[in-house]
Design an enzyme around this catalytic site. Structure first.
Site, short mmCIF file in Angstrom:
data_model
loop_
_atom_site.label_atom_id
_atom_site.label_comp_id
_atom_site.label_asym_id
_atom_site.label_seq_id
_atom_site.Cartn_x
_atom_site.Cartn_y
_atom_site.Cartn_z
N GLY A 187 -7.22 5.91 -9.13
CA GLY A 187 -6.12 6.87 -9.97
C GLY A 187 -5.92 8.10 -9.41
N LYS A 226 -7.27 13.94 -30.79
CA LYS A 226 -6.47 13.44 -29.65
C LYS A 226 -5.18 12.77 -30.35
CE LYS A 226 -6.68 12.61 -25.24
NZ LYS A 226 -7.35 13.32 -24.33
N GLY A 281 -3.34 10.34 -10.00
CA GLY A 281 -2.22 10.94 -10.70
C GLY A 281 -2.69 12.47 -10.73
N HIS A 282 -2.31 13.28 -11.74
CA HIS A 282 -2.49 14.69 -11.85
C HIS A 282 -3.85 14.95 -11.28
CE1 HIS A 282 1.00 14.05 -14.66
NE2 HIS A 282 1.30 15.49 -14.02
N VAL A 283 -4.86 14.35 -11.85
CA VAL A 283 -6.28 14.96 -11.54
C VAL A 283 -6.88 14.19 -10.27
CG1 VAL A 283 -8.64 15.34 -12.26
CG2 VAL A 283 -6.66 15.23 -14.04
P1 NAD Z 1 -2.07 10.79 -14.87
O1 NAD Z 1 -1.32 9.80 -15.51
O2 NAD Z 1 -1.34 11.42 -14.10
O3 NAD Z 1 -2.88 9.52 -13.56
C1 NAD Z 1 -3.33 8.38 -13.87
C2 NAD Z 1 -3.40 7.65 -12.64
O4 NAD Z 1 -4.00 6.49 -12.79
C3 NAD Z 1 -1.85 7.03 -12.34
O5 NAD Z 1 -1.31 7.38 -11.21
C4 NAD Z 1 -1.80 5.82 -12.82
O6 NAD Z 1 -0.86 4.91 -11.98
C5 NAD Z 1 -3.25 5.36 -12.20
N1 NAD Z 1 -3.59 4.15 -12.93
C6 NAD Z 1 -3.53 3.67 -14.18
N2 NAD Z 1 -4.23 2.26 -14.17
C7 NAD Z 1 -4.65 2.21 -12.96
C8 NAD Z 1 -5.53 1.07 -12.61
N3 NAD Z 1 -5.88 0.10 -13.25
N4 NAD Z 1 -5.76 1.23 -11.15
C9 NAD Z 1 -5.44 2.17 -10.34
N5 NAD Z 1 -4.72 3.08 -10.77
C10 NAD Z 1 -4.36 3.13 -12.15
O7 NAD Z 1 -3.30 10.99 -15.70
P2 NAD Z 1 -4.35 12.23 -15.20
O8 NAD Z 1 -3.82 13.58 -16.17
O9 NAD Z 1 -4.56 12.41 -13.73
O10 NAD Z 1 -5.69 11.81 -16.02
C11 NAD Z 1 -6.53 10.86 -15.34
C12 NAD Z 1 -7.55 10.66 -16.36
O11 NAD Z 1 -8.32 11.78 -16.52
C13 NAD Z 1 -7.55 10.39 -17.64
O12 NAD Z 1 -8.26 9.20 -18.11
C14 NAD Z 1 -7.24 11.44 -18.62
O13 NAD Z 1 -7.48 11.24 -19.77
C15 NAD Z 1 -8.64 11.96 -17.88
N6 NAD Z 1 -8.55 13.47 -18.05
C16 NAD Z 1 -7.24 14.28 -17.62
C17 NAD Z 1 -7.31 15.82 -17.72
C18 NAD Z 1 -6.41 16.42 -17.36
O14 NAD Z 1 -6.46 17.67 -17.16
N7 NAD Z 1 -5.23 15.95 -16.73
C19 NAD Z 1 -8.57 16.24 -18.48
C20 NAD Z 1 -9.56 15.56 -18.61
C21 NAD Z 1 -9.70 14.20 -18.62
#
Ligand code: NAD
Length: 356
Positions: free
Chosen positions: A179, A80, A181-183
């Site tokens: 959360g 990572k 975000g993307h996922v």
């Molecule tokens: P992202 O940055 O797009 O979304 C994260 C969201 O969480 C953001 O909207 C942010 O504002 C919000 N957030 C942060 N702290 C917060 C809190 N205390 N309370 C409420 N909301 C909060 O990230 P993502 O790509 O959606 O990934 C989310 C999680 O999934 C991460 O832990 C990432 O490591 C994990 N993950 C993502 C992927 C992927 O394909 N993107 C794959 C495996 C794991």
């Protein structure tokens, strides 16, 4: 504290630091284990409060990637990268290119990808400097944003956990999701489609407004989401949400979400088990994205990828059955199975490199 004394240092093979004055890049790449193949793992861009916090995150996340790829039976090890700083303020294509040169120096031992704070467009900038990057935008030969497929796998994991614990499908099931975000935003869509009653929270109010308007779900304050009275808590933001402070206040029957490293420590998984809360191991159900990028390239076959991602449902059922048989927590069960796949292997991955 010295790096090797850091409690998150877990026989890591290599930890590398760099900085670039011209672009402001400050980054760390942690490689946990390469027994099964090159260390693939995303690049997180985050405004860490200290370098120590960034190192700990890189160590914990890279270890998680080793387990994730081993459990998903991918020919990959775990690594990572973290970039220190606020991406909304300091991220530029030049900085991402400087990071790409850092990745290139490791000569394929580490392959980078998207994570919190980075996007497919950033992967394209990195690609200008190195081939050891996946998750490029489609027009550039990539498979695009992995989050959509990650979200689908997480949804399947939530479904499996619900059927195991509540003996039913998701209709009418109360889910609290942290959360958007993307996922997380895509996970909400799947849950709503299946008739779940979803409550959401995000520290980013724009994300909240968008999702509330799109799906007519209820929003609560970010400080309240973990403690909602619900069937399923779905952490889709950052790690460490199940810890000594939060665990007593949880009011859910299941924890299943996308965030990496949801348990502050493995013992919190044991405590969840004692409290009768089913925990779907994070790296098991969020493996969709890594499965997808593993097969990126000229022969990318989406049907094959989706079939493998659908396996997340069965893998979770198998891990939960193994945990039951051995009277251990689900996180210990998945760790044991993953370890059996990456430890003591004399695995020649020279021919398995994703990119030559
Ligand atoms: P992202 O940055 O797009 O979304 C994260 C969201 O969480 C953001 O909207 C942010 O504002 C919000 N957030 C942060 N702290 C917060 C809190 N205390 N309370 C409420 N909301 C909060 O990230 P993502 O790509 O959606 O990934 C989310 C999680 O999934 C991460 O832990 C990432 O490591 C994990 N993950 C993502 C992927 C992927 O394909 N993107 C794959 C495996 C794991």
């Amino acid at each position: 504290m010295g790096l090797i004394d850091n409690t998150s240092f877990n026989n890591h093979e290599l930890v590398s630091f760099t900085s670039d004055a011209e672009t402001g890049l400050k980054a760390i790449i942690a490689i946990h284990n390469t027994n099964r193949g090159p260390a693939l793992g995303g690049c997180r861009f985050w405004n860490y409060s200290s370098e120590e916090e960034a190192v700990t995150d890189a160590l914990r996340l890279s270890r998680g990637m080793t387990y994730k790829s081993a459990l998903a039976n991918l020919p990959l090890g775990g690594g990572k990268a973290v970039i220190i700083g606020d991406p909304t303020k300091i991220k530029t294509p030049a900085l991402m290119q400087a990071f790409g040169r850092f990745v290139e120096k490791l000569n394929g031992l580490y392959i980078t990808a998207e994570d919190v704070g980075t996007s497919p467009a950033d992967m394209d900038s990195i690609h200008k400097e190195t081939n050891h990057v996946v998750g490029l935008e489609n027009p550039n030969g990539g498979s695009g944003d992995p989050s959509i497929i990650t979200a689908y796998g997480v949804y399947l994991g939530i479904k499996a956990a619900c059927e195991k614990k509540l003996k039913k499908d998701l209709r009418g099931v109360k889910v609290a999701l942290q959360g958007l975000g993307h996922v997380g935003s895509y996970v909400v869509g799947h849950l709503v489609n299946d008739g779940a009653v979803v409550t959401v929270a995000d520290i980013n109010t724009t994300n909240v407004t968008k999702i509330v308007e799109k799906y007519q779900v209820t929003a609560v304050a970010p400080t309240e989401i973990l403690y909602q009275e619900c069937d399923i808590l779905s952490p889709c933001a950052l790690g460490g949400v199940v810890n000594d402070t939060t665990i007593d206040k949880l009011k859910c029957k299941i924890i299943a979400g996308a965030a990496n490293n949801q348990l502050a420590e493995a013992r919190h998984g044991d405590e969840l088990m004692e409290r009768g809360i089913l925990y779907a191991p994070d790296y098991l159900i969020n493996a969709g994205g890594i499965i997808n990028v593993t097969f990126e390239g000229p022969n990318y076959d989406k049907t094959k990828v989706m079939k493998l991602v659908e396996g997340i449902y069965d893998t979770l059922m198998e891990v939960l059955a193994y945990a039951e048989q051995n009277n251990i927590s689900s996180n210990r069960a998945s760790d044991a199975i993953a370890e059996s796949r990456f430890l003591n292997l004399d695995y020649n991955w020279g021919t398995n490199r994703l990119r030559a």
